[in-house]
Design an enzyme around this catalytic site. Sequence first.
Site, PDB file in Angstrom:
ATOM      1  N   SER A 126       1.002  -5.313   1.966  1.00  0.00           N
ATOM      2  CA  SER A 126       1.190  -4.017   2.619  1.00  0.00           C
ATOM      3  C   SER A 126       2.231  -4.127   3.724  1.00  0.00           C
ATOM      4  O   SER A 126       2.619  -5.229   4.141  1.00  0.00           O
ATOM      5  CB  SER A 126      -0.133  -3.529   3.219  1.00  0.00           C
ATOM      6  OG  SER A 126      -0.504  -4.340   4.323  1.00  0.00           O
ATOM      7  N   LYS A 127       2.659  -2.979   4.205  1.00  0.00           N
ATOM      8  CA  LYS A 127       3.619  -2.951   5.304  1.00  0.00           C
ATOM      9  C   LYS A 127       3.039  -3.625   6.538  1.00  0.00           C
ATOM     10  O   LYS A 127       3.750  -4.262   7.312  1.00  0.00           O
ATOM     11  CB  LYS A 127       3.996  -1.501   5.616  1.00  0.00           C
ATOM     12  CG  LYS A 127       4.972  -1.345   6.778  1.00  0.00           C
ATOM     13  CD  LYS A 127       5.307   0.111   7.014  1.00  0.00           C
ATOM     14  CE  LYS A 127       6.204   0.271   8.229  1.00  0.00           C
ATOM     15  NZ  LYS A 127       5.524  -0.146   9.490  1.00  0.00           N
ATOM     16  N   ARG A 128       1.727  -3.493   6.715  1.00  0.00           N
ATOM     17  CA  ARG A 128       1.071  -4.107   7.863  1.00  0.00           C
ATOM     18  C   ARG A 128       1.247  -5.626   7.876  1.00  0.00           C
ATOM     19  O   ARG A 128       1.400  -6.236   8.933  1.00  0.00           O
ATOM     20  CB  ARG A 128      -0.420  -3.753   7.837  1.00  0.00           C
ATOM     21  CG  ARG A 128      -1.165  -4.074   9.134  1.00  0.00           C
ATOM     22  CD  ARG A 128      -2.619  -3.618   9.072  1.00  0.00           C
ATOM     23  NE  ARG A 128      -2.706  -2.170   8.929  1.00  0.00           N
ATOM     24  CZ  ARG A 128      -3.082  -1.551   7.798  1.00  0.00           C
ATOM     25  NH1 ARG A 128      -3.388  -2.249   6.727  1.00  0.00           N
ATOM     26  NH2 ARG A 128      -3.142  -0.241   7.745  1.00  0.00           N
TER      27      ARG A 128
END
Length: 553
Positions: free
Chosen positions: A283-285
């Site tokens: 994910s972007k996280r």
Amino acid sequence: MNYELIIMNYFVSLHTNFSKDMSERRVRVRFAPSPTGALHIGGVRTALYNYLFAKQHGGDLVFRIEDTDSNRFVPGAEEYIIESFKWLGIKFDEGVSFGGDKGPYRQSERRDIYKKYVQQLLDDDKAYIAFDTPEELEAKRAEIQNFQYDAHTRGQMRNSLTLPKEEVDRLIADGKQYVVRFKIEPGREVLVNDLIRGEVRVKTDILDDKVLYKSADQLPTYHLANIVDDHLMEITHVIRGEEWLPSAPLHVLLYEAFGWADTMPQFAHLPLLLKPVGNGKLSKRDGDKLGFPVFPLEWHDPKTGEVSSGYREQGYLPEAVINFLALLGWSPGNDQELMTLDEMVSLFDISKCSKNGAKFDFMKAEWFNRQYLLQRPDSDWCPAFDKVLKENGITATAEQEAEVVRMMKTKVVEVTDKQGSTRKRNVSFPSDLWPLTKFFFVAPTDFDREGDKFIRKNWNEQTADQMRQMQAVLETISDWSVEGQKAVVDPWVEQTGIKPWNAWRIALVGTGQGPDMYELSAFLGKEETIARMKRAIDVLEAPHSAPEGATSD
């Protein structure tokens, strides 16, 4: 008459003809993103695999925009996606902005096409109209545990299967919003033949009556639009992410319902890209936490104003990104890691893609970038390096920059992630050079005798005098090239037994880093070299205060 044999022969013949028809068709694949934001790096890999498959079979790669979810549309996303592939070097044969004779290729421009096929399903009793409001559906979920709109519950709902035709017509005429649901009958098994995963069998009893069309925006859902577009655009192979595998049985049923089973494309569901650390999908996280991009280009979110980093802006070369992604879930079957796009096309085999998710090793991406950078001439580093220098107030010529790159591109740099953790790695980007090369352009002025172990070890009471002797030798040199210096300094070292190299490095650099000392001195020039030596002697020879808390005898 042996009817069982006749039936068996019929199906064998049907399978043979189907295989023949598929083998004779021109291979056509598609990449169909939704313009709902930045293109995720996992989507780039999906597009890459489609590209490799198409080119290997002499086929076409179609670029389609699936914008049926009008609520999630983000301005600028479509242009961002196209620009990303332009930078990466993945070329489409037809589609949005590329032309072609099977358009429109933007789903929002195909409303009338979809309506025709929605009506076909309704006329053939393969679908039905449902008027249930969100509130009614929520009430039913509260009433029935694990509620699913299917053959077991559709008779309890407000739809064209339970309401008189007159009432259905009146509700539509009155402008009541409705959806069209696919009518899935229980009691059968759906077979999905996947090029990567083999046979996948699913019972229809667990499938719900999926929404295919919404009157609110007069647009189909992904499921209907996907099937209709793939059929009309003559797509032969659907290569997409593993997250779409649960939808594959529904898609097979839709092909059957439309009477298109004989031209149904072959499916291949790619493994997920997984977090570098821990479990789950990338994910972007994860990128924000560990300091690596998950988007090909920098993305400016028009809704939140948030800016997300991109591979291009962080200094990655497109060929490095492509090479890295190609090996996330696929292997050529040998030890080769560095491959051109043409080599990938030649070696790619969709059946050798892994069924298991691939860990996203961002450090391996850095390694790939380093390999490709080292293959390039030093001058190719200069535009990016020049930008970093200017950001730090330094102006240099292209020749100076290329010379610094030559001397320092094989060095090791210390990097810090967003969590404050540090690690050492080889120079992998032009921007890595600044902390390693500042001394080429800015003379050291402070010498940390207490904190710098290298200075503490290599500068003692005799060092200042030795540096003065060396300075005097250097002042006699007229040829300041590397060879010219060596011709004079090496004999002096041999004669005196003085080993000035570490102290000389302290004087010119300020600490224990940098290139060959003759090369550094030649770069700085005679005047600057001697000036730096004088400054170091003055500072390091001067009395200095003891560290706080220490005592002197």
